[in-house]
Design a protein around this motif. Structure first.
Motif, mmCIF file in Angstrom:
data_model
loop_
_atom_site.group_PDB
_atom_site.id
_atom_site.type_symbol
_atom_site.label_atom_id
_atom_site.label_comp_id
_atom_site.label_asym_id
_atom_site.label_seq_id
_atom_site.Cartn_x
_atom_site.Cartn_y
_atom_site.Cartn_z
ATOM 1 N N GLU A 179 0.826 -1.208 0.000
ATOM 2 C CA GLU A 179 0.000 0.000 0.000
ATOM 3 C C GLU A 179 0.857 1.253 0.000
ATOM 4 O O GLU A 179 0.569 2.221 -0.717
ATOM 5 C CB GLU A 179 -0.945 -0.001 1.197
ATOM 6 N N ALA A 180 1.944 1.245 0.757
ATOM 7 C CA ALA A 180 2.827 2.410 0.820
ATOM 8 C C ALA A 180 3.592 2.606 -0.483
ATOM 9 O O ALA A 180 3.896 3.737 -0.879
ATOM 10 C CB ALA A 180 3.798 2.270 1.986
ATOM 11 N N SER A 181 3.941 1.505 -1.166
ATOM 12 C CA SER A 181 4.745 1.607 -2.388
ATOM 13 C C SER A 181 3.894 1.622 -3.655
ATOM 14 O O SER A 181 4.442 1.663 -4.762
ATOM 15 C CB SER A 181 5.757 0.452 -2.452
ATOM 16 N N ARG A 206 17.617 -4.174 -10.175
ATOM 17 C CA ARG A 206 18.829 -4.535 -10.910
ATOM 18 C C ARG A 206 18.486 -4.665 -12.392
ATOM 19 O O ARG A 206 18.071 -5.702 -12.873
ATOM 20 C CB ARG A 206 19.397 -5.850 -10.373
ATOM 21 N N GLY A 207 18.673 -3.571 -13.130
ATOM 22 C CA GLY A 207 18.343 -3.561 -14.553
ATOM 23 C C GLY A 207 16.928 -3.151 -14.848
ATOM 24 O O GLY A 207 16.577 -2.909 -16.004
ATOM 25 N N PHE A 208 16.070 -3.080 -13.833
ATOM 26 C CA PHE A 208 14.681 -2.676 -14.003
ATOM 27 C C PHE A 208 14.300 -1.724 -12.876
ATOM 28 O O PHE A 208 14.962 -1.673 -11.844
ATOM 29 C CB PHE A 208 13.726 -3.878 -13.925
ATOM 30 N N GLU A 209 13.204 -1.003 -13.082
ATOM 31 C CA GLU A 209 12.525 -0.358 -11.970
ATOM 32 C C GLU A 209 11.206 -1.089 -11.756
ATOM 33 O O GLU A 209 10.577 -1.551 -12.711
ATOM 34 C CB GLU A 209 12.262 1.121 -12.244
ATOM 35 N N LEU A 210 10.790 -1.200 -10.497
ATOM 36 C CA LEU A 210 9.495 -1.766 -10.160
ATOM 37 C C LEU A 210 8.550 -0.638 -9.781
ATOM 38 O O LEU A 210 8.954 0.311 -9.090
ATOM 39 C CB LEU A 210 9.605 -2.734 -8.980
ATOM 40 N N VAL A 211 7.314 -0.731 -10.250
ATOM 41 C CA VAL A 211 6.271 0.216 -9.856
ATOM 42 C C VAL A 211 5.091 -0.611 -9.352
ATOM 43 O O VAL A 211 4.235 -1.027 -10.130
ATOM 44 C CB VAL A 211 5.841 1.131 -11.015
ATOM 45 N N PRO A 212 5.050 -0.908 -8.055
ATOM 46 C CA PRO A 212 4.010 -1.787 -7.521
ATOM 47 C C PRO A 212 2.603 -1.218 -7.684
ATOM 48 O O PRO A 212 2.408 0.003 -7.719
ATOM 49 C CB PRO A 212 4.393 -1.918 -6.037
#
Length: 227
Positions: A175-177, A185-191
């Motif tokens: 919920e916070a993210s 590592r090589g990517f960005e995550l967007v939850p």
């Protein structure tokens, strides 16, 4: 879409009769592999096929009456089909043609898939089933080489964060993210929270954050092919 891509459905020709999880072979309608643009910058990963996805073979497909899990656990005040399902989110981002049919959405610069490819109607996948399906997901990520991974839901966030970031999974609260950029590592995550569980405000917050990301110089220096 890549000029060499013949189909958005299971474009890499993965095993559609996979025998690896006997319990799921008994309950699935079909194996639901990834779907979308194989040259996508944005790859969306959920936990398992919904009842609708199991029926039509397209990840994150929306269902109708009787698809209980598609709308389960929606908080009070959350929107329904009018704005919180992933298809509508993709349409608002310009990643899905709003005129395309529900069973065969036209995705551009987006690819949708799951941790596990088969559905059990009464339970989530076991750790063993997730591990058994991991080569399918790893192959899709390797071949697509996206810029942004979007884990949809708690289980997807835990698995992708553990594999592709140096962050402790225990430190990442979904919920916070939700909508935040998590360096990997090589990517960005967007939850993303499960679409059916989002409030209107949460959906809008995620959309605004992702629109800002799309307008930024988000591409990594990792030898991407040109689109």
């Amino acid at each position: 879409m890549n000029a060499n891509q013949g189909s958005r459905a299971n474009p890499f020709g993965m095993d559609e009769e996979c025998p690896n999880c006997p319990a799921l072979r008994e309950t699935r309608t079909q194996v639901v592999h990834g779907y979308g643009d194989v040259a996508a910058d944005f790859l969306f990963v959920g936990e398992r096929p919904s009842a609708a996805a199991d029926r039509v073979g397209v990840p994150f497909a929306r269902g109708g009456v009787g698809d209980v899990d598609d709308d389960a656990d929606r908080p009070d005040g959350a929107a329904g089909d009018d704005g919180t399902d992933l298809r509508r989110i993709l349409e608002r981002l310009g990643l899905c043609d709003a005129t395309s049919p529900p069973e065969r959405p036209v995705l551009e610069n987006a690819y949708c898939t799951y941790l596990t490819r088969c559905r059990h109607p009464e339970r989530p996948p076991t750790d063993e089933e997730v591990a058994t399906c991991e080569p399918f997901l790893n192959a899709e990520i390797r071949m697509i080489n996206p810029e942004i991974l979007v884990p949809v839901g708690e289980r997807a966030l835990a698995e992708l964060a553990g594999e592709y970031t140096t962050r402790s999974v225990d430190d990442l609260d979904l919920e916070a993210s939700h909508g935040e950029r998590v360096r990997g590592r090589g990517f960005e995550l967007v939850p993303m929270l499960e679409p059916s569980a989002q409030t209107d405000e949460q959906t809008q917050r995620w959309l605004e954050a992702f629109v800002d990301l799309m307008a930024s110089d988000y591409r990594q220096t990792k030898g991407r092919r040109g689109r």
